[in-house]
Design an enzyme around this catalytic site. Structure first.
Site, PDB file in Angstrom:
ATOM      1  N   ASP A 180       0.880  -1.169   0.000  1.00 44.11           N
ATOM      2  CA  ASP A 180       0.000   0.000   0.000  1.00 44.11           C
ATOM      3  C   ASP A 180       0.919   1.221   0.000  1.00 44.11           C
ATOM      4  O   ASP A 180       2.132   1.118   0.266  1.00 44.11           O
ATOM      5  CB  ASP A 180      -0.948  -0.002   1.203  1.00 44.11           C
ATOM      6  CG  ASP A 180      -2.170   0.903   0.964  1.00 44.11           C
ATOM      7  OD1 ASP A 180      -2.089   1.789   0.081  1.00 44.11           O
ATOM      8  OD2 ASP A 180      -3.187   0.741   1.652  1.00 44.11           O
TER       9      ASP A 180
HETATM   10  O1  LIG Z   1      -3.966   5.273  -4.332  1.00 44.72           O
HETATM   11  C1  LIG Z   1      -3.216   4.161  -4.128  1.00 44.72           C
HETATM   12  C2  LIG Z   1      -3.470   3.562  -2.752  1.00 44.72           C
HETATM   13  O2  LIG Z   1      -3.331   4.606  -1.816  1.00 44.72           O
HETATM   14  C3  LIG Z   1      -3.773   4.500  -0.518  1.00 44.72           C
HETATM   15  O3  LIG Z   1      -4.305   5.769  -0.178  1.00 44.72           O
HETATM   16  C4  LIG Z   1      -3.503   6.931  -0.392  1.00 44.72           C
HETATM   17  C5  LIG Z   1      -4.183   7.843  -1.376  1.00 44.72           C
HETATM   18  O4  LIG Z   1      -4.134   7.289  -2.663  1.00 44.72           O
HETATM   19  C6  LIG Z   1      -3.517   9.201  -1.435  1.00 44.72           C
HETATM   20  O5  LIG Z   1      -4.277  10.095  -2.239  1.00 44.72           O
HETATM   21  C7  LIG Z   1      -3.386   9.802  -0.068  1.00 44.72           C
HETATM   22  O6  LIG Z   1      -2.597  10.934  -0.129  1.00 44.72           O
HETATM   23  C8  LIG Z   1      -2.752  11.904   0.882  1.00 44.72           C
HETATM   24  C9  LIG Z   1      -1.691  11.773   1.945  1.00 44.72           C
HETATM   25  O7  LIG Z   1      -1.838  10.554   2.667  1.00 44.72           O
HETATM   26  C10 LIG Z   1      -1.808  12.935   2.908  1.00 44.72           C
HETATM   27  O8  LIG Z   1      -0.774  12.876   3.838  1.00 44.72           O
HETATM   28  C11 LIG Z   1      -1.740  14.220   2.142  1.00 44.72           C
HETATM   29  O9  LIG Z   1      -1.951  15.273   3.013  1.00 44.72           O
HETATM   30  O10 LIG Z   1      -2.760  14.261   1.186  1.00 44.72           O
HETATM   31  C12 LIG Z   1      -2.663  13.245   0.199  1.00 44.72           C
HETATM   32  C13 LIG Z   1      -3.820  13.394  -0.785  1.00 44.72           C
HETATM   33  O11 LIG Z   1      -3.630  14.509  -1.542  1.00 44.72           O
HETATM   34  O12 LIG Z   1      -2.736   8.876   0.785  1.00 44.72           O
HETATM   35  C14 LIG Z   1      -3.396   7.638   0.935  1.00 44.72           C
HETATM   36  C15 LIG Z   1      -2.603   6.825   1.891  1.00 44.72           C
HETATM   37  O13 LIG Z   1      -2.467   7.513   3.086  1.00 44.72           O
HETATM   38  C16 LIG Z   1      -4.911   3.506  -0.273  1.00 44.72           C
HETATM   39  O14 LIG Z   1      -4.844   2.988   1.036  1.00 44.72           O
HETATM   40  C17 LIG Z   1      -4.970   2.365  -1.259  1.00 44.72           C
HETATM   41  O15 LIG Z   1      -6.165   1.657  -1.127  1.00 44.72           O
HETATM   42  C18 LIG Z   1      -4.826   2.932  -2.643  1.00 44.72           C
HETATM   43  O16 LIG Z   1      -5.014   1.933  -3.621  1.00 44.72           O
END
Ligand SMILES: OC[C@H]1O[C@@H](O[C@H]2[C@H](O)[C@@H](O)[C@H](O[C@H]3[C@H](O)[C@@H](O)[C@H](O)O[C@@H]3CO)O[C@@H]2CO)[C@H](O)[C@@H](O)[C@@H]1O
Length: 736
Positions: free
Chosen positions: A252
């Site tokens: 992940d």
């Molecule tokens: O997308 C692929 C897999 O990602 C995991 O979730 C992530 C998600 O895709 C991502 O957009 C998000 O980003 C955020 C980040 O965590 C945060 O710190 C920041 O402030 O903002 C970002 C968004 O702009 O992070 C997610 C993980 O924390 C999923 O668990 C998985 O199922 C997906 O397939």
């Protein structure tokens, strides 16, 4: 090292055993092994390493080698459509697909999503999900999967993966394993007993591997104290050895914690690569993995195995034959240069329609028959005034709810609001519509007082923990409707004697306040229906189709009845053991409000002629490991059938359900467990036979002593019926 060897042997056995089909794993492995010979060390590592968050067009991208014709792989969410691209179709969520209990619709939805992924050049679609399974009714991401029941979830996984992969995209079964809540998901340990691990959480992944899923995503949490993406027991032993998984494991996003250990534990691909929530330049693999192999920390065979698995999956899906280029970029609005949506709106509408569970229908309140006037009440009846995609990753709950929030989303091309669809029908019927499209109780009461019938819309949302919506950090703060939904219904029910409540929800809500209002005559459970929300609702509410959805989880009378819920500790000991959802209610004699498998129709069904023909020998299932597990597990041991007749006056579909109770020789097992279902479309008076085919796995429990699936000896009890509590026939068979 021993595990690596066992893993490789299991792998080749699995590939050999499977490869009957033209695009089987054995043929794919031959091609992969030939390609591997041409790769440099850096290229082998490159195809296993992400280029970094936002480093390519997709949410995950790998490095393209120059010595073979193999692309930078594009990995893109989600389990309900293609994230960050447009135009795409916004399909009903997994939980709605599960609520149809319809294998052909599960397949059709998967196939349509796969077509869109391929059309856009996505090589790997990051879904479907069976983790979380949903043991916590308030878990934030439960709606991405199909059901809290492992059997139903397993069928959902299998059909969806077959549909997706038949369309040419690699599916990714996620999240492996034990990621049941959002709070502390990246730090907590899910401590799960061996039996519950197998009989609940691993079960749907067996179906996924059996369906030849190309990839699996390991989860953020620790399992029994070790990170899931760094655990030899979870990746090498459970997934690759025991389930014979021939594909590759990706992390992940940011779930990798060490370079060498994760490689030895069986991780094959790191995502998304450097710089994701970490200091710039930090990366576990890339050059560090080249170095680890050079200094002997990671065997060459392990690196070769990673690259072979990734290449084999690509060949398995035929992606070496003219696969489209990526035609969108996630980070600039996702505008694609092609329109891949085809006629998928009809799949959406059918799945959304057939997932609607009618929970209550007193005095034949439904279907609506050309009412003179209708009050439509609640903000959930309209689209967010700022547009259905106004909030990134659907991270707000304004307007009608048609998907949850987080990475498991897609952009709506449009969203048919319930109010708009009802207006179209009202125009045909000459019905006067009175609107109150806020959640104001005062406005609601006056609108309700001005119409013969009032339809009030309420909802409950949830999602992924990196977004907090109205104080809910992914997981739900409670099981109540949002926006004071109970008060909204009360005010409407005080002003109108004929109230219909429509619920859009990620999971169960407690309905006791609503049911205490005598004016509430009907409750329509519409889940998360996707872009065709309003049209699907009209199909059911006006009776062009009789409702046939059945609940994929239990609705309790009070939250404590579930005996489970997310917690803020860093350890979850999974004390529920095998007893989650209806297994818990059955064991403890708790009356649910609406039980697992429940849903009304506009017609009635009679069950008769239960026939049991099962012949199995007690003992373990052995045989070579094929994708999914020991071969004998999937052998047929007989059938159970029942005749279902439509005894009412309109056409309808019934989901006949089979539950089994294991004999006493199986220690402390749930009183009954779903082991078959079949949906039958029946005209008035028509009868058909529902046939449930059983395999050895269906009769087995996981024996922790022998570490095998075991068919116990003794008398099995057969329950066939319309829900987990509405049993219409029972019988026995004995295993000697
Ligand atoms: O997308 C692929 C897999 O990602 C995991 O979730 C992530 C998600 O895709 C991502 O957009 C998000 O980003 C955020 C980040 O965590 C945060 O710190 C920041 O402030 O903002 C970002 C968004 O702009 O992070 C997610 C993980 O924390 C999923 O668990 C998985 O199922 C997906 O397939």
């Amino acid at each position: 090292m021993q595990n690596l060897l066992v893993s490789a042997l299991a792998l080749s056995a699995a590939a050999d055993a499977y490869g009957a089909g033209a695009a089987g794993w054995d043929a794919a492995y031959s091609k992969a092994q030939a390609a591997l010979l041409k790769l440099t060390q850096t290229e082998k590592v490159g195809i296993a390493t992400g280029v970094g968050w936002q480093g390519g067009p997709c949410v995950g991208n790998t490095y393209a080698p120059s010595s073979i014709d193999y692309p930078s792989l594009c990995l893109q969410d989600s389990p309900l459509g293609i994230r960050y691209a447009n135009p795409v179709t916004a399909f009903p969520a997994g939980i709605n697909a599960g609520a149809t209990w319809d294998r052909s619709l599960l397949y059709a939805r998967g196939a349509a999503m796969g077509e869109e992924a391929k059309g856009l050049g996505v090589h790997v679609q990051l879904g479907p999900a069976a983790g979380p399974l949903g043991k916590n009714p308030d878990g934030g991401r439960n709606w991405e999967g199909f059901s809290v029941d492992p059997y139903l979830s397993g069928v959902g996984m299998e059909e969806t993966i077959q549909g997706m992969q038949d369309s040419g995209v690699q599916a990714c079964a996620k999240h492996w394993l034990g990621n049941e809540q959002e709070h502390n998901r990246e730090t907590m340990s899910s401590n799960i007993g061996d039996r519950a691990t197998h009989e609940l959480y691993l079960w749907p992944f067996m179906n996924a591997v059996k369906a030849n899923v190309a990839s699996v995503m390991c989860s953020y949490n620790k399992l029994n104290g070790t990170w899931a993406c760094e655990s030899d027991a979870v990746l090498n032993e459970l997934l690759k050895d025991e389930l014979g998984f021939p594909g590759y494991v990706m992390s992940d996003w940011n779930a990798q914690h060490t370079g060498v250990n994760s490689a030895l534990a069986g991780l094959d691909m790191t995502m998304p690569g450097s710089d994701f929530n970490k200091p710039p330049g930090s990366i576990f693999w890339g050059p560090n993995l080249v170095e680890a192999v050079a200094n002997g920390s990671v065997p060459q065979s392990r690196l070769d195995d990673m690259a072979t698995r990734i290449l084999a999956a690509w060949y398995l899906l035929g992606q070496d034959q003219g696969y489209p280029e990526v035609t969108f970029r996630s980070w600039n609005g996702g505008k694609a240069t092609v329109d891949v949506t085809a006629d998928h709106a009809s799949v959406v509408r059918t799945v959304a329609r057939d997932s609607i569970a009618l929970l209550k229908n007193q005095e034949r309140a439904l279907p609506l028959r050309k009412p003179k006037s209708l009050a439509i009440i609640g903000q959930d009846a309209i689209v967010n005034p700022d547009g259905p995609n106004a909030c990134v990753d659907r991270g707000c709950n304004t307007g009608t709810l048609a998907m949850g929030w987080g990475s498991g989303t897609a952009e709506f091309p449009y969203l048919v609001a319930p109010l708009d669809a009802i207006k179209v029908q009202a125009q045909k019927d000459g019905t006067k519509i009175v609107e109150s499209t806020t959640d104001s109780t005062t406005a609601a009461a006056s609108a309700a007082a001005a119409a013969d019938t009032a339809v009030v819309f309420i909802n409950a949302d949830a999602g992924e923990g990196y977004i907090t919506v109205e104080g809910n950090a992914g997981d739900r703060n409670n099981l109540d409707p949002w926006h004071n939904g109970n008060e909204l219904v009360k005010s409407v029910a005080a002003a109108n004697k004929n109230v219909i409540v429509v619920v859009h929800s990620v999971g169960p809500i407690i309905l006791e306040t609503i049911l205490a209002q005598p004016s509430v005559k009907a409750i329509v459970w519409a889940g998360l229906p996707g872009q065709e929300s309003g049209n699907a609702l009209v199909d059911v509410m006006y009776g062009s189709t009789s409702p046939s959805g059945k609940l994929p989880y239990t609705i309790a009378k009070q939250p404590s009845d579930y005996g489970a819920g997310w917690n803020s500790a860093l350890v979850d000991n999974f004390v529920e053991d095998l007893f989650i959802d209806y297994r818990h209610f059955d064991k403890n004699g708790i009356a649910p409000r609406y039980e697992f498998g429940y849903g009304l129709s506009y017609t009635t069904f009679n069950y008769s002629g239960l026939a049991v023909s099962v012949s199995a020998t007690a003992g373990p299932s052995n045989g070579p490991i094929v994708p999914g597990g020991a071969e004998e597990l999937f052998q047929s041991v007989g059938t159970i059938s029942v005749i279902v007749q439509n005894t009412g006056e309109v056409a309808g579909a019934e989901v006949a359900q089979l539950y089994l109770g294991l004999p006493d020789s199986a220690p402390s097992t749930p009183p009954k467990q779903l082991r078959g279902f079949q949906k039958l479309n029946l005209q008035p008076g028509e009868q058909r036979t529902a046939t449930f085919e059983l395999t050895r796995r269906d009769l087995s429990y996981w024996d922790v002593q022998t570490q095998k699936w075991l068919v116990p000896s003794g008398a099995f009890t057969v329950y066939v019926g319309a829900s987990s509590r509405d049993i219409r026939g029972d019988g026995k068979f004995t295993v000697a």
